[in-house]
Scaffold this active site. Structure first.
Site, PDB file in Angstrom:
ATOM      1  N   SER A 272     103.481  -3.975 -31.107  1.00  0.00           N
ATOM      2  CA  SER A 272     102.882  -3.212 -30.017  1.00  0.00           C
ATOM      3  C   SER A 272     102.331  -4.189 -28.989  1.00  0.00           C
ATOM      4  O   SER A 272     101.909  -5.291 -29.328  1.00  0.00           O
ATOM      5  CB  SER A 272     101.756  -2.349 -30.591  1.00  0.00           C
ATOM      6  OG  SER A 272     100.747  -2.154 -29.638  1.00  0.00           O
TER       7      SER A 272
ATOM      8  N   HIS B 156     109.444  16.868 -50.857  1.00  0.00           N
ATOM      9  CA  HIS B 156     108.333  17.260 -49.969  1.00  0.00           C
ATOM     10  C   HIS B 156     107.545  16.026 -49.512  1.00  0.00           C
ATOM     11  O   HIS B 156     106.372  16.114 -49.196  1.00  0.00           O
ATOM     12  CB  HIS B 156     107.379  18.241 -50.660  1.00  0.00           C
ATOM     13  CG  HIS B 156     108.095  19.376 -51.328  1.00  0.00           C
ATOM     14  ND1 HIS B 156     108.377  20.564 -50.704  1.00  0.00           N
ATOM     15  CD2 HIS B 156     108.636  19.466 -52.572  1.00  0.00           C
ATOM     16  CE1 HIS B 156     109.045  21.353 -51.530  1.00  0.00           C
ATOM     17  NE2 HIS B 156     109.224  20.710 -52.667  1.00  0.00           N
TER      18      HIS B 156
END
Ligand code: ARG
Length: 446
Positions: free
Chosen positions: A263, A142
């Site tokens: 970026s 999970h």
């Protein structure tokens, strides 16, 4: 009126497969040569005609526009170069059996290369796994930290997945490696050609027994796309792991510089761009597979031109799967695992198991540990390394569990290598026999 202006050429253009046929040109030529040699061996054409045709087929390089497909273009070319005798190539064949054969040859080559690449990657993963048996690594369920593990254990997991896909790939290859040649349009031909001999010349294991299936089915090619897509599912999950593990939030893995890009606005960023593209291409490959199946599912048996439209799908998926195999390999084999401690709470299960091993019913022990955790009182009595050493079953990260698994994985890899080698050598033997016949024909024709 626009509708009246619809010209025959435009319809040809609409239904043409030329744009894509370039991809199978070599295979189409190979199939045509085998057909010509078969016509000669079964006494329908003279040695001299066969030699002229084989030479002319070899000299065909560019597919001109304005043909419906490569098969028409090449037949027309042969008529121009060789003359009327070239009309024999149309005997005992159809574009249907020829394209089916060429597609299988092309997919076979690509699949063999991919299986070879996977063997190489699997062997390198096992090597690195051996070296990383003690490198602490988080594993999770999970996406919550689960229990302590090692990077070696993770790499062994990836190899296990790839080995499973590999055996599917080999089965796919074996199914694919049967020859449709000689099945004509749908019922074969009245000419007494030998389909088994044709199959051997092209390195196939045997002819497909039924001519309807041979000329009109794409089941085995769709399998190839499925194999490629299912392999990409494995790669894509690894990509997802690496995106998460290399993120600043988790920060356990440093991807090689070649896999990250920054970026344009935020200079601190190291975005896992190769992994992101791979994850997306996996979706596109699934789209190619379902697109092929959707086009295929309602076709009546026998050839339909719809089949031509899905030709690119198989190969696109295979190409993507090969690229992805390389990219995942490059990331896994070159990334750095950061030397960091794991979350101490991941030792909670060990603590409960230790109590159970000393005789306390597991559920009771579990509850006690859970209470401690909730109260903020949990403090483990063992280290991460001890936790790993304690794992007792095959395939777990402990020295014995992982050591035994890696040993089994290595011997499976050796068996797989041998299986592929023997398949490759029977294919190559067949193709070599075709080349010998070709050379023989050409020499005498000189
Ligand atoms: N171009 C077709 C293909 O790629 C083969 C031609 C079969 N055409 C036909 N009318 N039977 O599948």
């Amino acid at each position: 009126m626009l509708y009246r202006d619809w010209k025959a050429e435009e319809a040809v253009k609409y239904t043409s497969s030329i744009a894509w046929d370039k991809e199978i040109l070599d295979q189409v030529k190979l199939v045509l040569k085998a057909h010509v040699i078969e016509l000669y061996l079964s006494n329908y054409i003279s040695r001299d005609t066969a030699a002229k045709l084989v030479r002319a087929i070899e000299s065909f390089r560019e597919i001109p526009e304005n043909y419906e497909d490569v098969h028409e273009a090449i037949e027309d070319y042969l008529l121009k170069v060789v003359g009327e005798e070239a009309g024999w190539v149309g005997f005992a064949r159809s574009r249907n059996d020829h394209v089916a054969t060429a597609l299988r040859l092309k997919a076979r080559d690509m699949l063999v290369d991919l299986l070879d690449d996977l063997l190489d990657l699997r062997s390198r993963l096992l090597e690195r796994a051996e070296r990383e048996r003690e490198t602490l690594f988080p594993v999770y369920t999970h996406f919550q930290p689960a229990q302590p593990s090692t990077f070696g254990h993770y790499l062994s997991y990836v190899e296990e997945e790839l080995a499973s896909r590999w055996s599917l790939g080999l089965a796919t290859l074996k199914n694919l490696n049967r020859s449709p040649l000689g099945s004509g349009a749908i019922v074969g031909t009245n000419a007494k050609i030998d389909r088994a001999r044709e199959a051997r010349m092209l390195g196939f294991s045997e002819p497909i027994y039924n001519t309807i299936q041979a000329a009109g089915s794409r089941a085995e090619l769709i399998d190839v796309a499925y194999f490629a897509a299912s392999l990409m599912l494995v790669h894509s999950r690894v990509a997802e792991d690496l995106i998460l593990l290399s993120s600043k939030f988790v920060d356990f893995v440093e991807l090689p510089d070649s896999h990250v890009s920054t970026s344009s606005l935020m200079p601190q960023k190291r975005n896992a761009v190769t992994m992101e593209v791979l994850r997306s291409r996996t979706g596109l490959c699934i789209g190619r597979l379902t697109g092929a199946m959707a086009s295929y599912k309602s076709l009546p048996s026998g050839y339909n031109l719809d089949l031509q439209e899905i030709n690119p799908n198989y190969f696109d998926c295979l190409r993507e799967a090969s690229l992805a195999t390389w990219i995942i390999g490059s990331a896994l084999l070159n990334l750095k695992v950061k030397a960091k401690g794991l979350d101490p709470e991941t030792l909670a299960t060990d603590e409960a198991e230790l109590l159970a091993l000393k005789g306390e019913p597991y559920r009771k022990a579990y509850k006690r540990i859970a209470q401690n955790l909730r109260a903020g009182l949990f403090s483990p009595s063992i280290s991460f390394n001890q936790s790993i050493e304690m794992k007792a079953v095959l395939g777990s990260p402990s020295p014995s569990g992982l050591g035994k698994a890696l040993e089994l994985q290595r011997s499976r890899l050796e068996r797989d290598k041998q299986a592929l080698e023997s398949l490759k050598s029977s294919m190559n033997e067949g193709l070599a026999s075709l080349r010998v016949m070709e050379d023989d024909l050409l020499q005498e024709g000189d």
